[in-house]
Enzyme design. Sequence first.
Site, mmCIF file in Angstrom:
data_model
loop_
_atom_site.group_PDB
_atom_site.id
_atom_site.type_symbol
_atom_site.label_atom_id
_atom_site.label_comp_id
_atom_site.label_asym_id
_atom_site.label_seq_id
_atom_site.Cartn_x
_atom_site.Cartn_y
_atom_site.Cartn_z
ATOM 1 N N ASP A 245 -39.160 -6.960 54.256
ATOM 2 C CA ASP A 245 -39.328 -8.106 55.145
ATOM 3 C C ASP A 245 -39.633 -9.331 54.287
ATOM 4 O O ASP A 245 -40.047 -9.218 53.124
ATOM 5 C CB ASP A 245 -40.480 -7.861 56.128
ATOM 6 C CG ASP A 245 -40.022 -7.280 57.454
ATOM 7 O OD1 ASP A 245 -38.986 -7.727 57.977
ATOM 8 O OD2 ASP A 245 -40.710 -6.379 57.989
ATOM 9 N N SER B 10 -40.403 -6.190 65.860
ATOM 10 C CA SER B 10 -40.003 -7.582 65.712
ATOM 11 C C SER B 10 -40.509 -8.405 66.912
ATOM 12 O O SER B 10 -41.711 -8.491 67.130
ATOM 13 C CB SER B 10 -38.479 -7.671 65.539
ATOM 14 O OG SER B 10 -38.073 -8.931 65.070
ATOM 15 N N HIS C 163 -36.119 -4.955 57.516
ATOM 16 C CA HIS C 163 -36.537 -5.286 58.877
ATOM 17 C C HIS C 163 -35.863 -4.406 59.923
ATOM 18 O O HIS C 163 -36.386 -4.276 61.030
ATOM 19 C CB HIS C 163 -36.201 -6.756 59.139
ATOM 20 C CG HIS C 163 -36.766 -7.292 60.417
ATOM 21 N ND1 HIS C 163 -38.060 -7.729 60.537
ATOM 22 C CD2 HIS C 163 -36.199 -7.457 61.653
ATOM 23 C CE1 HIS C 163 -38.284 -8.147 61.775
ATOM 24 N NE2 HIS C 163 -37.162 -8.000 62.468
#
Length: 305
Positions: free
Chosen positions: A248, A153, A280
């Site tokens: 995602d 991320s 995610h």
Amino acid sequence: MGRWQDMTQEELEKQYAPSRWSHRMEKEAVIEAHVREVTEGTRRAQATMQTLLHVPYGGSDGEKLDIYLPTDPSGAFPLVLYIHGGYWQFLSKEVSGFIAPPLVTHGIAVAAVGYDVAPKGHLDVMVAQVRRSVAFIVQQYSKTSGIYLCGHSAGAHLAAMVLSTDWEEYGVTPDIKGAFLVSGVYDLEPILHTSVNNLLRVSRSDCSAVTLSLPREVAQRNSPVLCMTAATPARKACEVLIAVAQHDSPEFHRQSQEYFQALRSAGWSVSLLDIADTDHFDVIEKLSQWGYILTQVILNMISRA
């Protein structure tokens, strides 16, 4: 899906809210579960492995490493530098050791990087800190047989920024053999227009939270897709894997695809992996599992070097 520039504020907020796309649980629950999973995984790793905790690589309180060492660290060993996510404002190295067990048991060291998250830190600081951590490892751990970056991320964004570093400024030449960029953001322009920017001060001057400066300056100089450097022979030897979770958001998929294409156009050795049945959060949590596809890809890449 249309361009992000054409989205309503509500649509853009949803695109950059990863917890709203999980197929497993509600948005608050998936974040709570993620924190619990990485915390417990790190606790288990530290209870069973040889560690060097809170190793300073710079002068700030946040500039420390947690290092997980192979059983026999006397010889040369590869090292994976893990950069945590949390949208540049959450999580820490203290919950980043969960990825260590499968790697350490294969003779690979893991260093979890601490950096000053917002609001204490801002993007220029974070990028510089992660780059300094790499320089520190090169200087202090000369026995490594290669450095591999792994970021999730916001950490994938920071790892990507490391790839564009002018190492002459740091007086080192890191042997970065690979990078694993998981569910990252590589163009910060859309972030300017979401609530994520409220703490980051991406669009504000470095010294003021209220005085607007050049609104895109910080975002542009810290966007990996805009900091692309042509692949030198050394960089061509660095394999880059860009991974994205099936669940995602479309914008995260677009970001990964466009950064992949930019790297490939610049001559880098790069591949793109869409990991099925993950969101995610568990896309990175599962690195604690030996049989997970991304764990195996990382181990295979390192074993080939």
